[in-house]
Write an enzyme that holds these catalytic residues in place. Sequence first.
Site, mmCIF file in Angstrom:
data_model
loop_
_atom_site.group_PDB
_atom_site.id
_atom_site.type_symbol
_atom_site.label_atom_id
_atom_site.label_comp_id
_atom_site.label_asym_id
_atom_site.label_seq_id
_atom_site.Cartn_x
_atom_site.Cartn_y
_atom_site.Cartn_z
ATOM 1 C CB SER A 158 -0.903 0.015 1.221
ATOM 2 O OG SER A 158 -1.543 -1.226 1.386
HETATM 3 N N1 SAH Z 1 -0.834 -4.897 3.940
HETATM 4 C C1 SAH Z 1 -0.009 -5.225 2.780
HETATM 5 C C2 SAH Z 1 -0.687 -4.941 1.456
HETATM 6 C C3 SAH Z 1 -1.865 -5.799 1.256
HETATM 7 S S1 SAH Z 1 -2.272 -6.199 -0.429
HETATM 8 C C4 SAH Z 1 1.343 -4.567 2.840
HETATM 9 O O1 SAH Z 1 1.625 -3.822 3.801
HETATM 10 O O2 SAH Z 1 2.162 -4.824 1.964
HETATM 11 C C5 SAH Z 1 -3.639 -7.250 -0.025
HETATM 12 C C6 SAH Z 1 -3.254 -8.614 0.476
HETATM 13 O O3 SAH Z 1 -4.455 -9.243 0.884
HETATM 14 C C7 SAH Z 1 -2.643 -9.491 -0.597
HETATM 15 O O4 SAH Z 1 -1.386 -9.953 -0.177
HETATM 16 C C8 SAH Z 1 -3.644 -10.649 -0.740
HETATM 17 O O5 SAH Z 1 -3.032 -11.904 -0.978
HETATM 18 C C9 SAH Z 1 -4.331 -10.621 0.603
HETATM 19 N N2 SAH Z 1 -5.661 -11.219 0.642
HETATM 20 C C10 SAH Z 1 -6.693 -11.090 -0.227
HETATM 21 N N3 SAH Z 1 -7.762 -11.808 0.174
HETATM 22 C C11 SAH Z 1 -7.400 -12.410 1.351
HETATM 23 C C12 SAH Z 1 -8.056 -13.279 2.264
HETATM 24 N N4 SAH Z 1 -9.315 -13.709 2.086
HETATM 25 N N5 SAH Z 1 -7.371 -13.698 3.357
HETATM 26 C C13 SAH Z 1 -6.100 -13.297 3.582
HETATM 27 N N6 SAH Z 1 -5.415 -12.476 2.756
HETATM 28 C C14 SAH Z 1 -6.070 -12.032 1.641
#
Ligand code: SAH
Length: 215
Positions: A62
């Site tokens: 992000s």
């Molecule tokens: N917080 C992260 C960015 C998140 S991007 C950072 O600091 O880099 C969103 C993430 O959510 C992705 O890695 C994706 O794999 C995860 N994601 C999406 N759906 C999900 C679910 N149902 N359970 C767990 N993770 C999930």
Amino acid sequence: MTLPSAETKMQFLFALRSRGVTDKRVLEAMEAIDRGKFVRGIFADRAYEDMPLPIACGQTISQPSVVGLMTQALQISPRDKVLEVGTGSGYQAAVLSRLARRVYTVDRHARLTRAAKAVFDELSLSNITPIVADGSFGLPEQAPFDRILVTAAAEDPPGPLLAQLKIDGIMVVPVGQSDAVQTLIKVRRTESGFEYDELRPVRFVPLLEGLGKDG
Ligand code: SAH
């Protein structure tokens, strides 16, 4: 990856402040955690710009100002147990770990969890527990949580996550269709129900069901 220069760091913090990240403890946490450790490959030299960047598995780390604003909205106390859904690079969890007692962070991609864990170990961030799981169901074995942060967009705040929030607990979650601009929502659990506040428009990758097929 070399350490950022003092000037790069100053510009990074200035950008955060000018976009509304004003909480001193959040700024200190973001100053302490080197975002460059969480970005690999050709984008590594852009780690200190206020931009989202691509990471493995088609996901994104992000934008720093959004990380700051979400962290600030959570109003974390040092004794809090926090759940993050969407570990991604691990950067957001690392920032949370400077403010909370313990951080559980889950991702559906084992590959991302492994990479994030390696960075947590390298930085000796020993109060983060990364777990491979579908975070839409929360983490029942560690519930309830003081704070929950969802870093992927859901169409509605997931019911199991609401249920795993303590009374007076706060959850921050981007809500809306994944292909549109979403709204960052702050949910507070009260004795009698939930209060919702709309914070700002955001854009996140979608919260998906099940585990990723990447081993
Ligand atoms: N917080 C992260 C960015 C998140 S991007 C950072 O600091 O880099 C969103 C993430 O959510 C992705 O890695 C994706 O794999 C995860 N994601 C999406 N759906 C999900 C679910 N149902 N359970 C767990 N993770 C999930």
